[in-house]
Design a protein around this motif. Structure first.
Motif, mmCIF file in Angstrom:
data_model
loop_
_atom_site.group_PDB
_atom_site.id
_atom_site.type_symbol
_atom_site.label_atom_id
_atom_site.label_comp_id
_atom_site.label_asym_id
_atom_site.label_seq_id
_atom_site.Cartn_x
_atom_site.Cartn_y
_atom_site.Cartn_z
ATOM 1 N N ALA A 154 8.208 -28.468 -27.915
ATOM 2 C CA ALA A 154 8.782 -29.435 -27.093
ATOM 3 C C ALA A 154 10.504 -29.077 -26.767
ATOM 4 O O ALA A 154 10.920 -29.506 -25.925
ATOM 5 C CB ALA A 154 8.704 -30.813 -26.114
ATOM 6 N N GLY A 155 10.734 -28.601 -28.096
ATOM 7 C CA GLY A 155 11.975 -28.877 -28.156
ATOM 8 C C GLY A 155 12.978 -26.738 -27.805
ATOM 9 O O GLY A 155 12.204 -26.444 -27.517
ATOM 10 N N ARG A 156 14.185 -26.829 -28.751
ATOM 11 C CA ARG A 156 14.418 -25.410 -27.779
ATOM 12 C C ARG A 156 14.426 -24.216 -29.764
ATOM 13 O O ARG A 156 14.683 -24.637 -30.295
ATOM 14 C CB ARG A 156 16.507 -25.557 -27.835
ATOM 15 N N VAL A 157 13.645 -23.401 -28.671
ATOM 16 C CA VAL A 157 13.446 -21.724 -29.588
ATOM 17 C C VAL A 157 14.181 -20.915 -29.251
ATOM 18 O O VAL A 157 15.427 -20.503 -28.041
ATOM 19 C CB VAL A 157 12.229 -21.729 -29.678
ATOM 20 N N ILE A 158 15.392 -20.683 -30.873
ATOM 21 C CA ILE A 158 15.979 -19.441 -30.244
ATOM 22 C C ILE A 158 16.082 -18.466 -31.141
ATOM 23 O O ILE A 158 16.120 -18.948 -32.827
ATOM 24 C CB ILE A 158 18.105 -20.345 -30.493
ATOM 25 N N HIS A 159 16.277 -17.324 -31.539
ATOM 26 C CA HIS A 159 16.178 -16.162 -31.877
ATOM 27 C C HIS A 159 17.296 -15.821 -32.446
ATOM 28 O O HIS A 159 18.129 -15.709 -31.161
ATOM 29 C CB HIS A 159 14.694 -15.708 -31.912
ATOM 30 N N THR A 160 17.766 -15.533 -33.413
ATOM 31 C CA THR A 160 19.232 -15.256 -33.544
ATOM 32 C C THR A 160 19.873 -14.146 -33.190
ATOM 33 O O THR A 160 20.759 -14.012 -32.793
ATOM 34 C CB THR A 160 19.704 -14.816 -34.909
ATOM 35 N N ALA A 161 18.413 -12.911 -32.614
ATOM 36 C CA ALA A 161 19.144 -11.894 -32.136
ATOM 37 C C ALA A 161 19.214 -12.155 -30.511
ATOM 38 O O ALA A 161 18.849 -11.116 -29.005
ATOM 39 C CB ALA A 161 17.597 -10.999 -31.945
ATOM 40 N N ILE A 319 3.500 -25.809 -35.941
ATOM 41 C CA ILE A 319 4.631 -26.175 -35.310
ATOM 42 C C ILE A 319 3.707 -27.739 -34.108
ATOM 43 O O ILE A 319 2.919 -26.862 -33.613
ATOM 44 C CB ILE A 319 5.366 -25.275 -35.196
ATOM 45 N N GLU A 320 4.542 -28.780 -34.315
ATOM 46 C CA GLU A 320 4.196 -29.882 -32.873
ATOM 47 C C GLU A 320 5.601 -30.204 -32.242
ATOM 48 O O GLU A 320 6.316 -28.749 -33.007
ATOM 49 C CB GLU A 320 3.541 -30.898 -34.010
ATOM 50 N N PRO A 321 4.727 -29.799 -31.446
ATOM 51 C CA PRO A 321 5.746 -30.524 -30.285
ATOM 52 C C PRO A 321 7.597 -31.389 -31.114
ATOM 53 O O PRO A 321 8.021 -30.821 -30.389
ATOM 54 C CB PRO A 321 5.089 -31.265 -29.244
ATOM 55 N N ASP A 322 7.115 -31.599 -32.058
ATOM 56 C CA ASP A 322 7.719 -32.493 -31.990
ATOM 57 C C ASP A 322 8.793 -32.137 -33.520
ATOM 58 O O ASP A 322 9.963 -33.107 -34.357
ATOM 59 C CB ASP A 322 7.992 -33.971 -32.369
ATOM 60 N N GLY A 323 8.362 -31.364 -33.790
ATOM 61 C CA GLY A 323 8.742 -31.149 -35.578
ATOM 62 C C GLY A 323 7.715 -29.811 -36.278
ATOM 63 O O GLY A 323 6.926 -29.283 -35.695
#
Length: 494
Positions: A154-161, A319-323
């Motif tokens: 549910a959070g933000r996912v950012i790839h370093t690329a 991986i769960e929505p909050d952690g």
């Protein structure tokens, strides 16, 4: 001639594609185009903008030999300076005018009847070219980990690329997956601003102390006014880096002690940086130095001593929505997930686009069924008028520019001969390709890859078959000299 016809199509506007274009201009080719899928040039130095991004070999070595940059701010320059350097080179050598941005190549096919390459773009347009050069790089397709639940986080996912500079990290609970060279750079920077940082490590990395220092403006002016002074510095960094790599990695059979010395230096650095014995154990690799890409940092180990930083090395269950739930059952609540998981080299990058050669041969399929191979790291049988710059046995030395420079020399000699003979096509012979492959595999028999303990390294330098065909296991000077003396009879010119 059609507006969609070019003498040469180059795919990729990174340093490889830029170098190829410069060499082609020297040979008199003006009707060329560089197709770049991004909206700007620079390749990996445009795509990667994560905090802490720097070169991992001396800046004096990480540049074109023919275009030294006297204005590096440090021995290990930050990423934005590499992007600025690329822009300088492109403008100085008038390359920008031939670049088409936002042009995604879907594939290329050799037309036997017309003796031309047909290059298909995602918008439906097709270009024709006498010559095709793939300069897509080894690290062009980001890899996302296949972890259960990652798509529903549910959070933000950012790839370093694909870094988002607008996203505010201050005060957030962040999880980082990956402790390769990118992770070593980004983790200390994240620890400066986030409230909690959990690092998920699959494989520890060898980390050397980083001897880095600034180049004062007076030194930069000296380099600019008296270029030979910078040449001297470059000779030292070139020679040192190349010698260490050749002896510690390629000549492991005879210089195993040097390899052990490097790992000992890493161990001392780790001991001086971390007082916690158990934490040191978790961060200690159980494979030999050189099996996986090592890196340098004076802050990485110390980051784990901070109270808000945690290391998890037992693996991720889901991986769960909050952690993130680790394999030991523990769960860390996070709101931001940073993926420092690198690039998909073998499944996607080699090659980075579909290339169909003579008699319908599919390059990617042929490589996977017949071993990864390329003559002098640039050409492949059954692929006329095609050069691939990010290819098996191409990468020489630590600096990518070493590879680019020797390949520019190959292009100059090969296409110069094409022009001298008035030939329409060139193609490397199967005999020459097989001979080169035998030479490279024989040299690798002395390397740390095959004689060292690399079983647990999980290195992208190895493919699924356990082979390590990315590198040309020679010195840089050997690679350069070979471009001046490879038999021109190794190519069939028609």
């Amino acid at each position: 001639m059609s507006a969609n016809y070019f003498d040469v199509v180059i795919v990729g506007a990174g340093f490889g594609g830029i170098g190829a274009a410069i060499q082609l201009h020297r040979l008199g080719y003006d009707n060329i185009v560089i197709l770049e899928r991004e909206d700007e040039l620079g390749g990996t130095w445009h795509v990667n903008r994560y905090p802490g991004l720097t070169v991992d070999c001396p800046s004096t070595t990480y540049s074109y030999w023919f275009e030294p940059n006297p204005y590096w701010s440090r021995l290990y320059a930050p990423g934005p300076e590499l992007k600025k350097y690329a822009e300088h080179v492109v403008d100085k050598y008038d390359v920008r005018r031939v670049i088409r941005f936002n042009s995604n190549v879907e594939g290329a096919r050799w037309d036997d009847e017309t003796q031309l390459w047909r290059v298909a773009l995602s918008g439906g347009e097709t270009l024709s070219a006498q010559f095709l050069i793939a300069a897509t790089g080894f690290l062009s397709q980001p890899r996302r980990p296949d972890i259960p639940g990652i798509e529903t986080f549910a959070g933000r996912v950012i790839h370093t690329a694909a870094w988002d500079d607008s996203y505010v990290l201050e005060g957030r609970a962040v999880g980082v997956i990956g402790t390769g060279s990118t992770g070593v750079q980004v983790i200390p920077e994240l620890a400066k601003c986030v409230s909690e940082l959990t690092v998920y490590q699959r494989t520890p990395i060898w980390v050397l102390p980083k001897i880095d220092f600034a180049f004062p403006s007076a030194v930069q002016r000296l380099f600019a006014r008296m270029p030979f002074t910078q040449r001297l510095v470059r000779w030292f960094t070139d020679t040192t880096v190349d010698a260490v790599m050749v002896l510690a990695m390629w000549k492991y059979r005879h210089f195993k002690g040097l390899n052990i010395g490097a790992s000992t230096l890493c161990a001392v650095h780790r001991f001086l940086s971390i007082r916690d014995k158990e934490l040191r154990r978790k961060l200690t690799p159980d494979y030999d130095f050189g099996c996986k890409r090592p890196t340098m940092s004076n802050t990485y180990y110390r980051t784990f001593a901070k109270p808000h930083v945690r290391l998890v090395n037992c693996g991720i269950e889901r991986i769960e929505p909050d952690g993130v739930v680790a394999r030991d059952g523990s769960k860390r609540f996070i709101d931001t997930l940073v993926l420092a998981t690198g690039f998909d080299v073998w499944d996607v990058n080699l090659p980075a686009l579909e290339v169909i050669g003579r008699d319908g041969r599919d390059l990617g399929k042929w490589w996977r069924e017949n071993r990864f191979q390329a003559y002098e790291g640039v050409s492949v049988p059954y692929f006329p008028n095609f050069l691939t710059l990010a290819s098996p046995y191409a990468w020489v030395g630590l600096s990518w520019f070493n590879t680019v420079e020797y390949q520019m020399r190959h292009i100059a000699r090969l296409l110069g001969e094409v022009q001298n003979r008035g030939a329409r096509t060139f193609e490397v012979t199967e005999e020459a390709n097989a001979r080169f492959l035998d030479q490279m595999t024989e040299l690798l028999d002395d390397s740390v890859f095959y004689l060292g303990n690399c079983v647990n390294s999980r290195s992208y330098w190895f493919n699924a078959a356990g082979e390590a065909p990315l590198f040309r296991p020679t010195s840089v000077s050997n690679a350069v000299k070979e471009q001046l003396r490879f038999p021109l009879s190794d190519y069939t010119l028609v």
